[in-house]
Enzyme design. Structure first.
Site, PDB file in Angstrom:
ATOM      1  CG  HIS A   1      -5.554  -3.417  -8.922  1.00 32.42           C
ATOM      2  ND1 HIS A   1      -4.832  -2.559  -9.724  1.00 32.42           N
ATOM      3  CD2 HIS A   1      -4.819  -3.576  -7.825  1.00 32.42           C
ATOM      4  CE1 HIS A   1      -3.696  -2.238  -9.115  1.00 32.42           C
ATOM      5  NE2 HIS A   1      -3.672  -2.844  -7.972  1.00 32.42           N
TER       6      HIS A   1
ATOM      7  CE1 TYR B   1     -18.103  12.938  14.046  1.00 30.26           C
ATOM      8  CE2 TYR B   1     -16.151  13.832  12.986  1.00 30.26           C
ATOM      9  CZ  TYR B   1     -16.759  12.856  13.752  1.00 30.26           C
ATOM     10  OH  TYR B   1     -16.008  11.805  14.227  1.00 30.26           O
TER      11      TYR B   1
ATOM     12  CG  ASP C   1       0.567   1.003  -7.381  1.00 27.51           C
ATOM     13  OD1 ASP C   1       0.357   0.309  -8.401  1.00 27.51           O
ATOM     14  OD2 ASP C   1       0.722   0.504  -6.255  1.00 27.51           O
TER      15      ASP C   1
ATOM     16  CB  SER D   1       4.591   3.965  -4.942  1.00 22.79           C
ATOM     17  OG  SER D   1       3.550   3.100  -5.335  1.00 22.79           O
TER      18      SER D   1
ATOM     19  CG  ASP E   1     -20.955   9.517   9.016  1.00 16.17           C
ATOM     20  OD1 ASP E   1     -21.907  10.280   8.845  1.00 16.17           O
ATOM     21  OD2 ASP E   1     -20.799   8.835  10.048  1.00 16.17           O
TER      22      ASP E   1
ATOM     23  N   GLY F   1       0.838  -1.184   0.000  1.00 17.36           N
ATOM     24  CA  GLY F   1       0.000   0.000   0.000  1.00 17.36           C
ATOM     25  C   GLY F   1       0.869   1.227   0.000  1.00 17.36           C
ATOM     26  CG  ASN F   2       1.154   3.106  -3.019  1.00 18.55           C
ATOM     27  OD1 ASN F   2       0.275   3.790  -3.526  1.00 18.55           O
ATOM     28  ND2 ASN F   2       1.449   1.889  -3.477  1.00 18.55           N
TER      29      ASN F   2
ATOM     30  N   GLY G   1       8.394  -1.031  -2.317  1.00 14.44           N
ATOM     31  CA  GLY G   1       8.976  -2.222  -1.689  1.00 14.44           C
ATOM     32  C   GLY G   1       9.692  -1.984  -0.381  1.00 14.44           C
TER      33      GLY G   1
ATOM     34  CG  HIS H   1      -3.134   1.235  -4.616  1.00 11.34           C
ATOM     35  ND1 HIS H   1      -4.369   0.731  -4.956  1.00 11.34           N
ATOM     36  CD2 HIS H   1      -2.231   0.286  -4.970  1.00 11.34           C
ATOM     37  CE1 HIS H   1      -4.215  -0.463  -5.515  1.00 11.34           C
ATOM     38  NE2 HIS H   1      -2.933  -0.753  -5.524  1.00 11.34           N
TER      39      HIS H   1
ATOM     40  CG  HIS I   1      -3.742  -4.834  -2.840  1.00 16.67           C
ATOM     41  ND1 HIS I   1      -3.540  -5.819  -3.772  1.00 16.67           N
ATOM     42  CD2 HIS I   1      -3.323  -3.693  -3.428  1.00 16.67           C
ATOM     43  CE1 HIS I   1      -3.002  -5.306  -4.874  1.00 16.67           C
ATOM     44  NE2 HIS I   1      -2.846  -4.010  -4.687  1.00 16.67           N
TER      45      HIS I   1
END
Lengths: 234, 234, 234, 234
Positions: free
Chosen positions: B170, B229, B75, B73, B119, B29-30, B45, B94, B96
């Site tokens: 994906h 809020y 991505d 990254s 929300d 993830g990034n 990585g 991003h 998973h």
């Protein structure tokens, strides 16, 4: 508990239990506690970690702020409605805990399927009816409380026998004689909801409810006049 | 945030939230953040634990590296495509994450079933169409961004009203006005996806969506012009 | 890695990742690593916490103990069979991780449904056939390895392209070019299995597999000759 | 273990494992251990964290308190019934762990679907029949034990071969030759139940049980006369 400072420390401690018990992500939950005519509640949008006692907002039952610089929880009006209608309760919890919220979204009451449920809820946890567009447009949070009270009064449910409700399409509200018991009940509701979903997956149909005599026995051995669970300190 | 050093520290902190919030395993993830014409993003990585501010790669909107010794990254081109198309966003995530990725794999949009979703997302979270073999063969990561932008433009969805998408087969891409809000939205997406799967298990069919008036009210009380809020600091 | 002491420290560190990554309860899993003709493996029945490098057992490829006072993992013969058959692998993991084991118990191969899977496994993760009563009666653990090798040879699957298998009614065996990559692959297998079950719940039928061109692209951008994932250090 | 002080420390340590292993919320579980004619058990309603050895209650097999100021677990009478009927056991665990409790609520026995189960339970984990209203009204906790013993005797099940039972509509009771093994078995029961639910979701029908010869082999390699799992110390 004799003063505002103690009440704030106590309510802060109960709010801090929400992430520890896995009942909230981000800032999605709030605990309030009542002593006499004072309500203390979490400030809106403030993380649990790092919250200080003076961040806890203290209000009277009409919602006037008695102490605190921060805005109270956005759900404060719902808490106040419950306290005004149910004077026997001393703590209220609102969380979007995963499994109980799934039942609220499915708008399906949580039937008692076993003793985990029976130890905390003396019967099914009901779903309050959805709000109309008008009820949402004006005084949304107060009306959220009103439909809960309406459900308990119409169906003559004792709020200390069934200390929780599922707000349709929203999430649970849970309560108890004090804020610590209300958090305990929120933990029990989430566990019971998790087990109920799994039980239904196993049976493939609506599972049979727990026998009435077991439900009654479990609730009484923990909460009845001759309760023998616990050390008799609470 | 006035300089590259502050931007890197901020983006590092937001990347570190991914494992803490349970959104990633390993290095899957990034998070990136934008200030003016500069984008800072996680290096590819590299584990979250032990990452240093100087490991964060800084690029311009065309992808030229401005600061950093490490490769950005994998991505990055998708992030850049989103920033170029949606100038109102300041952070992209991003991941998973398990439940949102299950919806992406099933290629089923995430309907709004309750207020947890409302929300954060003012309507369903859509699925972008799968890429063709040609789109995968050349400029795969840029094309991943292009089909997302195509979906939002074709369907005239405001990217700040629905700050997330499911890339078919994906995983989700999520964004916000800054990187911290983007991570909050990724947490909300995962929680909403988890609750939606459970709600469907309970109802046995596609559950009814949340009433429009509740969806609108919840989104407005948190994000509208008269939002009430939070403490008004963010 | 030049000596037995370094090998033991490395294999100990990889075994310690199993509980941290949520892949094991109690002592239900083991990692081995190979350097040249030496295999180092976890001792049987020893908790991960508190294990010392000298507890790690070192053997040759025939299973003769080279160093160590403790008995090696009960699954050692399976590891050795895999190392002898697949000289390109340098690490093996056996765990009873929840979701991958559910597929092994259902005896259903894990189809590639998304890029999380594609990043680690270049195709479905197969189920090896169940052992006969005779194969269980004599050399059970070696035969567990033999049916895995039989499956990969009969179906001409490259063990580095698909570095995992589901032992029918048992649990996964996972491997890689070294023990660290083998543990990474075990994490990826568990995540892919979890997402696959959820995807199937959402679709109600066997979900469509990921497009071939996306599967190939994801595997190549991470593992191919021109891989561009990571910092090029591993 | 030669004295009451050591027994209390041991039973305290085993109770402390319940939250660490994810088997309990709040105070919903208890472990007891037996040495000769003495039983030590958790006090009722006391949190695991902060419990001291002297809080552990010591009783004889008839339930007379030998040491301790606190009330023993509300389920003590069930533990005692099991110890009196099964003299070969030295530890008993009662928890409402999520997945095993779902099977108890569904009143479905836990079939052996794989080696995780086989390593601990030499056959299916049965469901004891529900109690009648009369059995609940008087001596509820003792009768909970009696129907378990009735099930094992009527079906001639060796309690050390299948060291667990599901109390219908309630939750599991688990045991072993000592309290540490009983907690291990409670961990194994919960993991096996979790995997079994997932396996059923994957197959869509009742999954096939594990082959008899694998079940026997796995149980024997760990518990038989020629067991070769572990370091031979326990």
């Amino acid at each position: 508990m004799t003063n505002i400072s103690e009440l704030r420390e106590y309510v802060l401690a109960q709010n801090s239990r929400l992430p520890d018990e896995g009942l909230v992500s981000l800032t999605w939950g709030n605990v309030s506690g009542r002593v006499d005519e004072l309500i203390a509640i979490k400030p809106t949008g403030v993380p649990y970690l790092g919250m200080e006692p003076e961040d806890i907002v203290v209000l009277d039952l009409e919602g006037n702020i008695v102490a605190g610089e921060l805005r109270p929880s956005i759900d404060t009006a719902t808490h106040l409605e419950l306290y005004r209608a149910f004077p026997e309760i001393g703590g209220v919890v609102h969380v979007h805990s995963t499994y109980a919220t799934a039942f609220a979204q499915a708008r399906i009451p949580l039937t008692c399927l076993g003793t985990t449920h029976a130890d905390h809820f003396n019967g099914p946890v009901p779903v309050a009816r959805p709000l109309t567009a008008d009820e949402v447009a004006d005084e949304y949070e107060t009306n959220t409380g009103r439909v809960i009270v309406e459900h308990f009064r119409t169906n003559t449910i004792d709020p200390l026998h069934v200390p929780a409700v599922l707000a349709a399409g929203h999430a649970p509200f849970v309560w108890g004689v004090d804020a610590a018991i209300a958090v305990d009940n929120a933990v029990a509701l989430e566990a019971s909801a998790h087990m109920a979903i799994l039980t239904g997956v196993l049976t493939g149909t609506q599972p049979d409810p727990l026998e009435d005599w077991v439900l009654a026995r479990h609730h009484e051995r923990k909460h009845g006049a001759n309760a023998y669970y616990g050390q008799g300190k609470q």
